[in-house]
Motif scaffolding. Structure first.
Motif, PDB file in Angstrom:
ATOM      1  N   PHE A 204       0.846  -1.179   0.000  1.00 40.33           N
ATOM      2  CA  PHE A 204       0.000   0.000   0.000  1.00 40.33           C
ATOM      3  C   PHE A 204       0.893   1.244   0.000  1.00 40.33           C
TER       4      PHE A 204
ATOM      5  N   GLU B 295      -4.495   1.476  -1.343  1.00 38.32           N
ATOM      6  CA  GLU B 295      -4.243   0.039  -1.412  1.00 38.32           C
ATOM      7  C   GLU B 295      -5.025  -0.526  -2.595  1.00 38.32           C
TER       8      GLU B 295
ATOM      9  N   SER C 239      -8.843   3.867  -1.713  1.00 41.54           N
ATOM     10  CA  SER C 239      -8.065   4.934  -1.101  1.00 41.54           C
ATOM     11  C   SER C 239      -8.868   5.534   0.045  1.00 41.54           C
TER      12      SER C 239
END
Length: 324
Positions: free
Chosen positions: A224, A249, A253
């Motif tokens: 991430f 990720e 978001s």
């Protein structure tokens, strides 16, 4: 009677205060509004729609709409864009519509460092629905009945004026930032001829941030991105500091920001969530007020939708700005 007096107070506050720009909480979902140097900084053509409703509990007190398009042109080594922006205050008693054209030029100094210079030129139409204003001598203090007032009718209830802005932004490795200056010509928004107190002050915006990739250590290790950001804005007697953090990720978001206005009084917390796909991004944010106006204002809702279309430009340097 109480509602009429409260509404009158809002009108007086807005009319007495120095004019200020409409603001957005999803700063990077409306990038060319933040800084004209963002024009054409995506590797595909970008079409964005933004909507913000501030103080929704009181109706359409402060509502903003923006529709924009920008694209990178390799032959120009820069970008061209356009935006229509509409701002409505006090349930559309005051309404401002702006049409702007943007241009940016891309300069690459080395593989690790590049920057863009941006220009904005626009025309604004601002109108005041004077007939809907309520003044003290129009209200019977005993019965609450309304009468015709004796106030002077403004000559410039409808205004049409040009507006210009400039900006620069750059990126070095995983760090990025920029400066923009709006309303270079300080257009006059006075509703009375000869009143020199209605000039729109220059707005200064300074923004910077970074992106770092992280691995979640655990049973389900996933990559991430963490992106801290700071945005400072100053216009007239008004200053605002925004400090936030994004976490991205894959297709999801999320972000959290803290906003503080002039002085030491906190203004709001901003919470964001978004979905990112190769051809579009959609985001939602909510401002939770921290000031004494919280019970009255009930925060702010904001929605953004961004589409990417056309061929990708492989020669365009990747810009690391967040999605919201």
């Amino acid at each position: 009677m109480k509602k009429a007096l409260l509404f009158l107070s809002l009108v007086l506050i807005v009319c007495a205060a120095t004019a200020q720009d409409a603001e957005y909480s999803q700063f990077y979902a409306n990038p060319i509004y933040l800084n004209p140097a963002f024009t054409g900084t995506s590797d595909q053509a970008r079409f964005a729609i933004n909507y913000r409703n501030q103080w929704p509990q009181q109706g359409s007190t402060f509502v903003n709409y923006a529709v924009s398009f920008d694209r990178y042109f390799p032959k120009l080594n820069g970008g061209i864009g356009a935006q229509i922006h509409n701002n409505r205050e006090l349930n559309s008693i005051v309404e401002k519509t702006n049409l702007s054209l943007f241009y940016s030029h891309h300069i690459k100094l080395n593989p690790r460092f590049f920057f863009d210079l941006g220009l904005e030129a626009g025309m604004t139409y601002k109108q005041l629905d004077y007939d809907r204003l309520i003044f003290p001598d129009m209200i019977n203090q005993l019965t609450g009945e309304r009468y015709v007032g004796t106030q002077e009718i403004p000559e410039n209830a409808n205004l049409f004026y040009p507006d210009f802005s400039i900006g620069v932004m750059g990126q070095y490795d995983s760090f990025y930032g920029g400066i923009s200056v709006d309303h270079l010509n300080q257009p006059d928004e006075s509703v009375f001829i000869g009143d020199n107190r209605g000039k729109l002050p220059i707005k200064l915006t300074v923004h910077f941030g970074a992106k770092n990739y992280r691995w979640h250590r655990g049973l389900l290790s996933r990559r991430f991105t963490v992106s801290p950001n700071v945005i400072f804005q100053h216009q007239g007697a008004f200053s605002q500091l925004n400090m936030g953090l994004y976490i991205l990720e894959k297709a999801i978001s999320a972000g959290i920001w803290y906003r503080q206005t002039s002085g030491i009084q906190p203004e709001s917390m901003i919470f964001m969530i978004g979905v990112m796909r190769p051809n579009f991004k959609i985001g939602y944010s909510y401002d939770i007020g921290l000031s004494k106006l919280t019970n009255y204002s009930n925060g702010a809702h904001e929605i953004s939708l961004i589409f990417f279309t056309g061929e990708k430009h492989s020669d365009r340097d990747a810009l690391l700005i967040p999605s919201l």
